[in-house]
Write an enzyme that holds these catalytic residues in place. Structure first.
Site, PDB file in Angstrom:
ATOM      1  N   LYS A 296       0.864  -1.182   0.000  1.00 34.32           N
ATOM      2  CA  LYS A 296       0.000   0.000   0.000  1.00 34.32           C
ATOM      3  C   LYS A 296       0.899   1.230   0.000  1.00 34.32           C
ATOM      4  CE  LYS A 296      -3.528   2.376   2.697  1.00 34.32           C
ATOM      5  NZ  LYS A 296      -4.451   2.285   3.826  1.00 34.32           N
TER       6      LYS A 296
ATOM      7  N   LYS B 123      -2.131  -1.441  -3.887  1.00 38.43           N
ATOM      8  CA  LYS B 123      -3.017  -0.285  -3.815  1.00 38.43           C
ATOM      9  C   LYS B 123      -2.209   0.996  -3.911  1.00 38.43           C
ATOM     10  CE  LYS B 123      -5.920   1.968  -0.473  1.00 38.43           C
ATOM     11  NZ  LYS B 123      -6.285   2.088   0.899  1.00 38.43           N
TER      12      LYS B 123
END
Ligand code: PBG
Length: 324
Positions: A195, A248
């Site tokens: 992330k 992400k």
């Protein structure tokens, strides 16, 4: 072989012929719909920078989730907006917190739907960071215990999967052992493994009211230029017990999705985040882009890069277009 023996256009001549040689398929089973849950009754409040996405009270959440399941979408991921925030994010792991109530209601009313919960503190802390704060620092190890409590409380409420998104080191291990200790050894972990500290989360922070009150998330989320580090994060999370790993955001990180897909054999998820959605929405509103076409092209490209699962605010719109 080269021209004129070779003519790639031969296989592009009709819709069915093109379909026959299509290499990547997007299907409704690949989609996970993110939803924001808030206290109250009859609430369905649109998020300004994310048209078509709402803060929902539990009764509205149930209606929305039924619709999602009817469209063939298998799963939702829930984010909570608590009534009050504090330094340690207590509503995140309270048995009567908004997510715990929402999960219980959903599993009761829409039992077939797969319910995933986001495990993080940032929506619940008054400072907006994903962990326990001391001075200006976000502490790693003291945060792990709270995340583990949060994950266990979600599992107790009936969550089918838990998805830690905080990016503390060792959280997958801490969550895995806490779940196992409490008898939830069969609850899978979908880890937000790679992330990035991305500016594309802007609209989400409005939706979830989780803007950090000082500093930024760069000391725990990944630095955007790095990809070898993403592979290391993913390897560690799999080692600690992650069942599915996530990259992400999605579109600006297709190379990361591709590298993760190539290097590991667990299912890979990608999060088409709020800012990616907002960009397409804004351009479509200005009539600068054909929304349905850019939506399907974007989601298909995320699949082509190697994602098995896509978390997207477009889930319902895409599902409608994917219906036979
Ligand atoms: C919580 C969390 C965030 C997102 C998912 N979980 C925000 C953040 O890290 O600031 C972003 C999702 C999106 O932008 O759609 N940590």
């Amino acid at each position: 072989m080269s021209f004129p023996q070779s003519r790639p256009r031969r296989l592009r001549q009709s819709p069915l012929l093109r379909k026959m040689v299509q290499e990547t398929a997007l299907s409704v089973e690949n989609l996970i719909c993110p939803l924001f849950v808030t206290h109250g009754k009859g609430v369905r409040k649109e998020i300004a920078s994310m048209p078509g996405t709402y803060q929902l009270s539990i009764d509205s959440l149930i209606k929305e989730s039924q619709e999602i399941l009817n469209l063939g979408i298998p799963a939702v991921i829930l984010f909570g907006i608590p009534r009050k925030k504090d330094g340690r994010g207590s509503e995140a792991y309270s048995p009567t917190g908004i997510i715990q109530q929402a999960v219980t209601a959903l599993k009761d009313r829409v039992p077939d739907l797969v319910v995933i919960t986001d495990v993080c503190l940032c929506e619940y802390t008054n400072h907006g960071h994903c962990g326990v704060v001391k001075g200006n620092r976000v502490l790693n190890d003291p945060t792990l215990e709270l995340l583990a409590r949060e994950a266990v409380s979600h599992a107790k409420a009936g969550a089918d999967l838990v998805a830690p998104s905080d990016m503390m080191d060792g959280r997958v291990q801490a969550i895995r052992s806490a779940l196992d200790r409490e008898g939830f050894e069969m609850t899978p972990i979908l880890s937000y493994a790679a992330k990035y500290a991305s500016a594309f989360y802007g609209p989400f922070r409005e939706a979830a009211d989780s803007m950090p009150q000082f500093g930024d998330r760069k000391s725990y989320q990944m630095d955007p230029p790095n990809v070898r580090e993403a592979l290391r994060e993913v390897a560690m999370d799999i080692d600690e017990g992650a069942d599915i790993v996530m990259v992400k955001p999605a579109l600006p990180y297709l190379d990361v999705i591709y590298r993760v897909r190539s290097a590991f054999n667990v299912p890979v998820a990608a999060y088409h985040v709020s800012g990616e959605y907002a960009m397409l929405k804004a351009a479509a509103r200005l009539k600068w882009l054909d929304e349905n076409r850019v939506m399907m092209e974007t989601l298909t490209s995320i699949r082509r890069a190697g994602a098995d699962l896509i978390l997207t605010y477009y889930a319902k719109d895409a599902a409608r277009l994917l219906r036979p």
